[in-house]
Design a protein around this motif. Structure first.
Motif, mmCIF file in Angstrom:
data_model
loop_
_atom_site.group_PDB
_atom_site.id
_atom_site.type_symbol
_atom_site.label_atom_id
_atom_site.label_comp_id
_atom_site.label_asym_id
_atom_site.label_seq_id
_atom_site.Cartn_x
_atom_site.Cartn_y
_atom_site.Cartn_z
ATOM 1 N N ALA A 138 13.708 42.032 -37.119
ATOM 2 C CA ALA A 138 14.536 42.921 -36.297
ATOM 3 C C ALA A 138 15.925 43.030 -36.895
ATOM 4 O O ALA A 138 16.484 42.040 -37.372
ATOM 5 N N GLY A 139 16.476 44.248 -36.857
ATOM 6 C CA GLY A 139 17.818 44.468 -37.362
ATOM 7 C C GLY A 139 18.367 45.802 -36.898
ATOM 8 O O GLY A 139 17.731 46.495 -36.096
ATOM 9 N N PRO A 140 19.534 46.197 -37.414
ATOM 10 C CA PRO A 140 20.230 47.377 -36.890
ATOM 11 C C PRO A 140 19.959 48.669 -37.649
ATOM 12 O O PRO A 140 20.587 49.693 -37.372
ATOM 13 N N ALA A 141 19.035 48.680 -38.614
ATOM 14 C CA ALA A 141 18.843 49.861 -39.449
ATOM 15 C C ALA A 141 18.353 51.065 -38.655
ATOM 16 O O ALA A 141 17.760 50.932 -37.590
ATOM 17 N N GLY A 142 18.586 52.238 -39.199
ATOM 18 C CA GLY A 142 18.196 53.496 -38.580
ATOM 19 C C GLY A 142 19.078 54.601 -39.124
ATOM 20 O O GLY A 142 19.900 54.364 -40.016
ATOM 21 N N PRO A 143 18.982 55.821 -38.605
ATOM 22 C CA PRO A 143 17.990 56.263 -37.623
ATOM 23 C C PRO A 143 16.589 56.386 -38.231
ATOM 24 O O PRO A 143 16.449 56.436 -39.446
ATOM 25 N N SER A 144 15.586 56.460 -37.350
ATOM 26 C CA SER A 144 14.185 56.577 -37.768
ATOM 27 C C SER A 144 13.566 57.774 -37.067
ATOM 28 O O SER A 144 12.869 57.618 -36.047
ATOM 29 N N PRO A 145 13.803 58.987 -37.583
ATOM 30 C CA PRO A 145 13.392 60.201 -36.870
ATOM 31 C C PRO A 145 11.901 60.284 -36.564
ATOM 32 O O PRO A 145 11.503 60.872 -35.559
ATOM 33 N N ARG A 146 11.070 59.692 -37.410
ATOM 34 C CA ARG A 146 9.618 59.808 -37.215
ATOM 35 C C ARG A 146 9.042 58.680 -36.357
ATOM 36 O O ARG A 146 7.845 58.650 -36.096
ATOM 37 N N LEU A 147 9.889 57.761 -35.912
ATOM 38 C CA LEU A 147 9.370 56.605 -35.193
ATOM 39 C C LEU A 147 8.609 56.967 -33.923
ATOM 40 O O LEU A 147 7.510 56.438 -33.698
ATOM 41 N N PRO A 148 9.123 57.857 -33.048
ATOM 42 C CA PRO A 148 8.338 58.200 -31.852
ATOM 43 C C PRO A 148 6.956 58.748 -32.190
ATOM 44 O O PRO A 148 5.953 58.379 -31.548
ATOM 45 N N GLU A 149 6.884 59.598 -33.208
ATOM 46 C CA GLU A 149 5.597 60.143 -33.627
ATOM 47 C C GLU A 149 4.674 59.036 -34.131
ATOM 48 O O GLU A 149 3.477 59.007 -33.813
ATOM 49 N N THR A 204 10.724 54.786 -25.198
ATOM 50 C CA THR A 204 11.524 53.595 -25.469
ATOM 51 C C THR A 204 12.138 53.610 -26.858
ATOM 52 O O THR A 204 13.213 53.030 -27.070
ATOM 53 N N VAL A 205 11.484 54.256 -27.817
ATOM 54 C CA VAL A 205 12.004 54.261 -29.187
ATOM 55 C C VAL A 205 12.794 55.528 -29.524
ATOM 56 O O VAL A 205 13.223 55.699 -30.674
ATOM 57 N N GLN A 206 13.008 56.416 -28.557
ATOM 58 C CA GLN A 206 13.727 57.650 -28.842
ATOM 59 C C GLN A 206 15.147 57.383 -29.348
ATOM 60 O O GLN A 206 15.656 58.092 -30.226
ATOM 61 N N GLU A 207 15.785 56.367 -28.809
ATOM 62 C CA GLU A 207 17.147 56.052 -29.234
ATOM 63 C C GLU A 207 17.173 55.600 -30.690
ATOM 64 O O GLU A 207 18.096 55.927 -31.448
ATOM 65 N N ASN A 208 16.140 54.863 -31.098
ATOM 66 C CA ASN A 208 16.037 54.425 -32.492
ATOM 67 C C ASN A 208 15.848 55.611 -33.439
ATOM 68 O O ASN A 208 16.245 55.551 -34.606
ATOM 69 N N ALA A 209 15.221 56.654 -32.937
ATOM 70 C CA ALA A 209 15.016 57.846 -33.763
ATOM 71 C C ALA A 209 16.322 58.556 -34.057
ATOM 72 O O ALA A 209 16.476 59.186 -35.112
ATOM 73 N N ARG A 210 17.285 58.439 -33.149
ATOM 74 C CA ARG A 210 18.514 59.224 -33.244
ATOM 75 C C ARG A 210 19.646 58.521 -33.977
ATOM 76 O O ARG A 210 20.546 59.182 -34.513
ATOM 77 N N ARG A 211 19.658 57.174 -33.970
ATOM 78 C CA ARG A 211 20.853 56.511 -34.504
ATOM 79 C C ARG A 211 20.552 55.125 -35.069
ATOM 80 O O ARG A 211 19.468 54.574 -34.871
#
Length: 278
Positions: A138-149, A204-211
């Protein structure tokens, strides 16, 4: 097995609502494994459950008080909460810590994957809540736009309902990890079903997709142990950057372990944590 206790969190808004989620109070189901030593508060990953930590909790029973809880939307906690934002998950950590009287100067937050991100954000925003962090894959990397998909496709690939436990364990890769994931299923029509709702997990992972969360990482002040699996999903350069920005960070790699380090090699994770905590 520990004592099961439910913590209720009153909701005041819907920063990151799940489709069709309830705006009412959220129930968080916890296991207090007991012990008289410094507290460890354990946070599982996306679509997981608190039982994933049972083997690690048993190893720490002689030296620590261990508490684990099902995150909102997972396990036995509220399945469709109205808010699944990172801020809501952080509020849950604070609520559980208050309920069990965990002293920040002693408590260690331990989180795997999304649970690790929650632990990181809790330590950043509320330094009083813990004296150290253990982040597993686990760490702070991102954003991950494709993660929700990707998460949606992964959950859609589950052959639900699973006809039996053996089929579920095999689907999840067998071994300790397969058994733990299968243990997170519940009987229902035609077989075994997930306790986590697909759309809630995607929300739940939408925020990770954005930033990304590097700014939050910069606010962490306590010592940190970052544990990667040798075959895990966390990239070495992310861990290296974390250490360069926060020198009080120790990095450990568990050879042969995947993303579920805590399940693939509990003994190795225990050894790294025990050395760090000492």
């Amino acid at each position: 097995m520990g004592t099961t206790i439910t913590v209720t969190v009153e909701e005041s808004g819907r920063e990151g609502g799940a489709a069709g989620g309830s705006a009412g109070p959220v129930r968080l189901v916890c296991t207090d494994h007991g012990g008289d030593g410094p507290p460890l508060l354990l946070l599982h990953g996306l679509a997981g459950h608190r039982g994933e930590w049972d083997a690690l909790a048993a190893r720490f029973a002689a030296t620590h008080r261990v508490i684990a809880f099902d995150a909102r939307g997972s396990g036995e906690s509220t399945r469709r909460p109205g808010d699944v934002s990172r801020a809501a998950h952080v509020r849950d950590v604070l609520a559980v810590a208050r309920r069990f009287g965990l002293a920040g100067e002693e408590t260690v937050l331990v989180g795997q994957s999304m649970g690790g991100l929650t632990a990181l954000l809790a330590a950043a925003a509320h330094p009083e809540v813990c004296r150290a962090l253990v982040l597993v894959e686990a760490g702070p990397a991102g954003p991950s736009p494709r993660l929700p998909e990707q998460i949606g496709a992964w959950l859609d690939s589950w052959p639900v309902p699973f006809p039996d436990v053996a089929t579920a364990e095999a689907f999840f890769g067998g071994g300790p990890a397969g058994r733990a994931w299968a243990a997170g299923l519940v009987p229902g029509p035609g077989g075994l079903h997930p306790r986590a709702d697909r759309d809630v997990m995607v929300a739940t992972v939408q925020e990770n997709a954005r930033r990304h969360f590097w700014g939050d990482w910069g606010r962490v002040r306590c010592p940190v142990l970052v544990v990667r699996g040798g075959n895990g999903a966390m990239k070495p350069d992310e861990a290296d950057r974390m250490r360069s920005l926060h020198p009080a960070t120790r990095i450990a790699v568990v050879p042969g372990a995947g993303h579920d380090v805590h399940l693939d090699d509990t003994a190795a994770l225990y050894g790294e944590m025990a050395a760090f905590l000492a």
